[in-house]
Design a protein around this motif. Structure first.
Motif, short mmCIF file in Angstrom:
data_model
loop_
_atom_site.label_atom_id
_atom_site.label_comp_id
_atom_site.label_asym_id
_atom_site.label_seq_id
_atom_site.Cartn_x
_atom_site.Cartn_y
_atom_site.Cartn_z
N ARG A 1 40.46 46.87 44.98
CA ARG A 1 39.40 45.99 44.49
C ARG A 1 39.70 44.52 44.75
N CYS A 2 40.93 44.22 45.18
CA CYS A 2 41.31 42.84 45.45
C CYS A 2 42.39 42.84 46.53
N GLU B 1 41.79 52.92 45.09
CA GLU B 1 40.61 52.08 45.16
C GLU B 1 41.10 50.63 45.15
N TYR C 1 45.39 45.29 45.34
CA TYR C 1 45.32 45.45 43.89
C TYR C 1 44.25 46.47 43.52
N ARG C 2 44.47 47.14 42.39
CA ARG C 2 43.54 48.16 41.88
C ARG C 2 42.33 47.53 41.19
N ASN C 3 42.43 46.29 40.73
CA ASN C 3 41.32 45.69 39.98
C ASN C 3 40.89 44.36 40.61
N SER C 4 39.69 43.94 40.28
CA SER C 4 39.14 42.72 40.89
C SER C 4 39.76 41.45 40.33
N GLU C 5 40.53 41.55 39.25
CA GLU C 5 41.23 40.38 38.70
C GLU C 5 42.57 40.13 39.40
N CYS C 6 42.95 41.01 40.30
CA CYS C 6 44.20 40.90 41.06
C CYS C 6 45.43 40.89 40.14
N THR C 7 45.42 41.77 39.15
CA THR C 7 46.56 41.87 38.25
C THR C 7 47.26 43.23 38.30
N GLU C 8 46.62 44.25 38.88
CA GLU C 8 47.20 45.60 38.96
C GLU C 8 47.60 45.89 40.40
#
Length: 90
Positions: free
Chosen positions: A78-79, A76, A17-24
């Motif tokens: 993040r997750c 990048e 995932y692209r973000n640390s929230e694991c949504t992207e």
């Protein structure tokens, strides 16, 4: 269903995932899946696209890996979400 030999590693599903929230989610078909080895007729790509048994690798000592070669495209990560089977692969 099969049993893993000593030193083998099984992954049912792997997502980047692209973000640390694991949504992207990064497109699971982007790039080329790579791994230290593949056993039991599995491929590293199977771990990214949720079908069949996923991926089983090893044994190669302590240097087992699975990942992606994005062939010049920068991502990048993040997750990471990694699912492993309980005690055998299926």
């Amino acid at each position: 269903m099969g049993n893993l030999a000593e030193g083998e590693w099984a992954i049912r599903h792997l997502q980047f995932y692209r973000n640390s929230e694991c949504t992207e989610l990064i497109d699971p078909l982007a790039g080329t899946a790579i791994a230290s080895s593949s056993n039991h007729g599995t491929t590293p790509q199977a771990a990214f696209i949720r079908f069949g048994v996923g991926w089983v690798g090893g044994p190669l000592g302590e240097n087992l890996y699975i990942g992606k070669d994005f062939e010049g495209t920068a991502y990048e990560v993040r997750c990471i979400i990694l699912q492993q089977p309980h005690s055998s692969y299926s």
